[in-house]
Design a protein around this motif. Structure first.
Motif, mmCIF file in Angstrom:
data_model
loop_
_atom_site.group_PDB
_atom_site.id
_atom_site.type_symbol
_atom_site.label_atom_id
_atom_site.label_comp_id
_atom_site.label_asym_id
_atom_site.label_seq_id
_atom_site.Cartn_x
_atom_site.Cartn_y
_atom_site.Cartn_z
ATOM 1 N N ALA A 1 0.826 -1.207 0.000
ATOM 2 C CA ALA A 1 0.000 0.000 0.000
ATOM 3 C C ALA A 1 0.864 1.263 0.000
ATOM 4 C CB ALA A 1 -0.925 -0.007 1.218
ATOM 5 N N ARG A 2 2.096 1.165 0.530
ATOM 6 C CA ARG A 2 2.965 2.345 0.606
ATOM 7 C C ARG A 2 3.998 2.377 -0.519
ATOM 8 N NH1 ARG A 2 1.159 1.165 5.322
ATOM 9 N NH2 ARG A 2 0.831 2.731 6.954
ATOM 10 N N ARG A 3 3.826 1.507 -1.472
ATOM 11 C CA ARG A 3 4.850 1.392 -2.502
ATOM 12 C C ARG A 3 5.044 2.691 -3.269
ATOM 13 N NH1 ARG A 3 4.742 -3.684 -6.522
ATOM 14 N NH2 ARG A 3 5.227 -4.788 -4.594
ATOM 15 N N ALA A 4 3.930 3.356 -3.602
ATOM 16 C CA ALA A 4 4.035 4.590 -4.381
ATOM 17 C C ALA A 4 4.840 5.643 -3.618
ATOM 18 C CB ALA A 4 2.648 5.117 -4.717
ATOM 19 N N THR A 5 4.556 5.775 -2.315
ATOM 20 C CA THR A 5 5.297 6.735 -1.486
ATOM 21 C C THR A 5 6.770 6.360 -1.442
ATOM 22 O OG1 THR A 5 3.364 6.465 -0.062
ATOM 23 C CG2 THR A 5 5.073 7.993 0.679
ATOM 24 N N ASP A 6 7.036 5.073 -1.219
ATOM 25 C CA ASP A 6 8.427 4.615 -1.145
ATOM 26 C C ASP A 6 9.158 4.903 -2.456
ATOM 27 O OD1 ASP A 6 8.084 3.776 1.398
ATOM 28 O OD2 ASP A 6 8.092 1.623 0.983
ATOM 29 N N LEU A 7 8.451 4.680 -3.570
ATOM 30 C CA LEU A 7 9.084 4.926 -4.871
ATOM 31 C C LEU A 7 9.361 6.410 -5.049
ATOM 32 C CD1 LEU A 7 7.231 2.445 -7.237
ATOM 33 C CD2 LEU A 7 9.701 2.612 -6.862
ATOM 34 N N ALA A 8 8.440 7.241 -4.560
ATOM 35 C CA ALA A 8 8.635 8.681 -4.704
ATOM 36 C C ALA A 8 9.827 9.146 -3.870
ATOM 37 C CB ALA A 8 7.371 9.424 -4.281
ATOM 38 N N ARG A 9 9.985 8.561 -2.675
ATOM 39 C CA ARG A 9 11.071 8.984 -1.788
ATOM 40 C C ARG A 9 12.381 8.261 -2.068
ATOM 41 N NH1 ARG A 9 8.493 8.432 4.059
ATOM 42 N NH2 ARG A 9 6.843 9.982 3.969
ATOM 43 N N GLY A 10 12.252 7.051 -2.608
ATOM 44 C CA GLY A 10 13.464 6.306 -2.919
ATOM 45 C C GLY A 10 13.969 5.442 -1.790
ATOM 46 N N PHE A 11 13.213 5.311 -0.711
ATOM 47 C CA PHE A 11 13.609 4.362 0.322
ATOM 48 C C PHE A 11 12.375 3.824 1.029
ATOM 49 C CE2 PHE A 11 12.745 6.991 4.003
ATOM 50 C CZ PHE A 11 12.848 8.282 3.514
#
Lengths: 359, 199
Positions: A246-256
């Motif tokens: 569910a947090r993949r998009a956020t993680d991809l945006a931040r890079g970690f």
């Protein structure tokens, strides 16, 4: 089960201010007293070095070598039910450390059964209470390892999976590979992560009650609490995997990876407020001491009481609390405690040993 | 430090796995002491192995010629495939004489840190083998490390999509047979506990 290993004798050469020294330890409490600068803390550090091959005070290990000396060496005679053992640690700047157990070279002392666990109270360690969460996470994971040695690899496996997932996030961001490739790494991270959270949860449960009691006795009158503060609410690997997805998009945006037990904390609070931010120095000292004593209580249940090295632990306590701490220390397990004035360490003379250093 | 040919030999030895600078130097001086009749067969053996041994066109195991011994053996079941990371992983499984199926060697495991993506492994070839043939079962025998486990999960996802008719299984992990409990390391013992079964 077996009684814990005890340290009987410490010998050092060219360690800090000591050219040569020998110290016998009691099976219970040993008090080292002497004026400031006599080298009390150095003796505790030497014992720690002999047990672990590392310093508990500095990352610059050269400091351990006496000025004018070239090699420092600590030998500890220990004793378990089977008999006597000899631990030796030698350090020469620029060379690999020489660590021996009963004469045989070993790569590390951590897994040796010839040594007790060790628990250290020093002013530097207040960082554990007031510093960043990473130190508390590492400390909590060490407690997990001490309580259940078989679970030690979980932290490392989680860290490896996390590093891989972060590397993959960067590759997805750079457009090198597709985001679906994260699926197996989410699952792998979640599998170890759920295990890690459950281990930590259990370790905190094992010390929580005792921590509150010790803190109260030693001077935190309002209810003091130790809790495992976790980000994830998942109860199993599948749940954590779903949260990661569910947090993949956020993680991809931040890079970690911004979610998971690598962001958790061991929270110490007093009267509902975090001691890290709101505790006075005295309260933080008591909290650290209560934490170490609670850990000893939990480890005593499985006959693995640690050797406690307590540096100048009495100085900021009033006489009533000093009495209480003295009684607690005398209750069991091996303790080495330093004080500028031996009179201020009220331990019963039974099984206690006092060593006076002259400056 | 030494004459250039000697330095070159030391450097080559030092590139071998498990060989440090000092050991490389010892090996080089050993070779220097050998007579030509003793030393040259080593060079010849290296040349020969590099010239004649390649990878099997079906399973990517080591092969002299286009196909490996196992893929050419008609008696081996073609409907079950065991997936391993490296050719060296085939040897211990073969030694058991329990596996009568074929193999598929991936050539490594997924590792984003090292930049190893699915295209760098023989995964597409595996999927094609499984979807085209009458493969019943794929046994994933990648290592029980983080990278090995993630690779296993990736294979399971891949085959579920491409070849749903095939069952995908994973090797069990647990206690070594015939070993005493007291010598088992904690990780293995812990896994064995998790995977315990009713008697």
């Amino acid at each position: 089960m077996a009684r814990p290993v005890t340290v009987r004798r410490v010998q050092l050469r060219d360690f800090r201010n000591y050219e040569r020294a020998r110290l016998d330890l009691a099976a219970g409490v040993t008090v080292i007293s002497g004026p400031n600068g006599a080298g009390k803390t150095n003796l505790l550090e030497a014992i720690y070095f002999g047990l672990t091959g590392r310093s508990c005070r500095t990352s610059n290990e050269r400091e351990m070598v006496r000025h004018g000396g070239s090699v420092t060496r600590v030998a500890l005679e220990t004793e378990d039910e089977a008999g006597a053992h000899l631990l030796e640690a030698g350090f020469e700047p620029g060379e690999t450390k020489r660590l021996r157990v009963d004469g045989a070279l070993v790569e590390g002392l951590a897994n040796s059964t010839a040594r007790p666990l060790v628990s250290v109270f020093m002013p530097e360690r207040l960082e554990l209470v007031r510093g960043a969460p990473s130190a508390r996470r590492a400390h909590l994971d060490q407690l997990v390892t001490a309580l259940w040695p078989g679970r030690a690899p979980t932290r490392a496996s989680y860290a490896r999976a996390l590093a891989q997932r972060n590397a993959l996030l960067a590759r997805v961001r750079a457009g090198i590979v597709a985001a679906e490739l994260l699926d197996p790494w989410d699952a792998e991270l979640a599998r170890h992560g759920a295990q890690l959270m459950s281990d930590r949860e259990q370790a905190v449960a094992a010390i929580a009650e005792s921590f509150a009691a010790r803190a109260r006795e030693l001077g935190l009158p309002q209810s003091a609490e130790v809790t495992y503060r976790r980000r994830s609410r998942a109860t199993d690997g599948e749940g954590l995997r779903a949260e990661l997805e569910a947090r993949r998009a956020t993680d991809l945006a931040r890079g970690f990876s911004g979610h998971g037990p690598h962001r958790d904390d061991l929270a110490l609070s007093h009267d509902g407020r975090p001691l890290r931010a709101f505790g006075s120095q005295g309260q933080q000292r008591v909290a650290l001491l209560a934490l170490l004593l609670a850990e000893r209580d939990a480890l005593a249940e499985i006959d693995r009481s640690p050797l406690m090295l307590l540096d100048d632990v009495m100085s900021e306590l009033d006489s009533e609390r000093r009495e209480r701490l003295g009684a607690l220390l005398g209750e069991g397990g091996q303790v080495v405690v330093t004080a500028t004035d031996a009179e201020r360490v009220p331990v019963s003379s039974l099984g206690a040993l006092a060593t006076e250093l002259l400056a | 430090m030494f004459a250039p040919p000697i330095d070159r030999l030391i450097t080559e030895f030092a590139r071998l796995p498990g060989i440090g600078q000092r050991t490389a130097q010892r090996l080089a001086f050993y070779v220097l002491r050998l007579s030509p009749e003793q030393a040259l067969p080593l060079a010849e053996a290296i040349r020969e192995v590099k010239e004649s041994v390649g990878l099997c066109e079906i399973c990517f195991n080591l092969a002299v010629g286009p196909r490996c011994r196992i893929c050419e053996d008609e008696r081996r079941d073609a409907d079950v495939i065991c997936v391993v990371e490296e050719p060296s992983d085939v040897i211990p499984i073969e030694r058991t004489h329990e596996w009568r199926g074929r193999y598929h060697v991936l050539g490594g495991a997924l590792s984003p840190i090292d930049g190893i993506d699915p295209e760098d492994l023989h995964l597409e070839e595996l999927a094609r083998r499984v979807e085209s043939g009458a493969v019943r079962e794929v046994v994933v025998a990648t290592n029980s490390t983080t990278t090995g486990e993630a690779t296993a999960l990736h294979i399971a996802d891949l085959l579920r999509e491409r070849a749903p008719q095939a069952a995908v299984t994973r090797l069990a992990s647990g206690l070594p047979v015939g070993a005493d409990l007291e010598y088992a390391d904690e990780i293995t013992l812990g896994k064995a506990f998790q995977g315990r079964r009713a008697l």
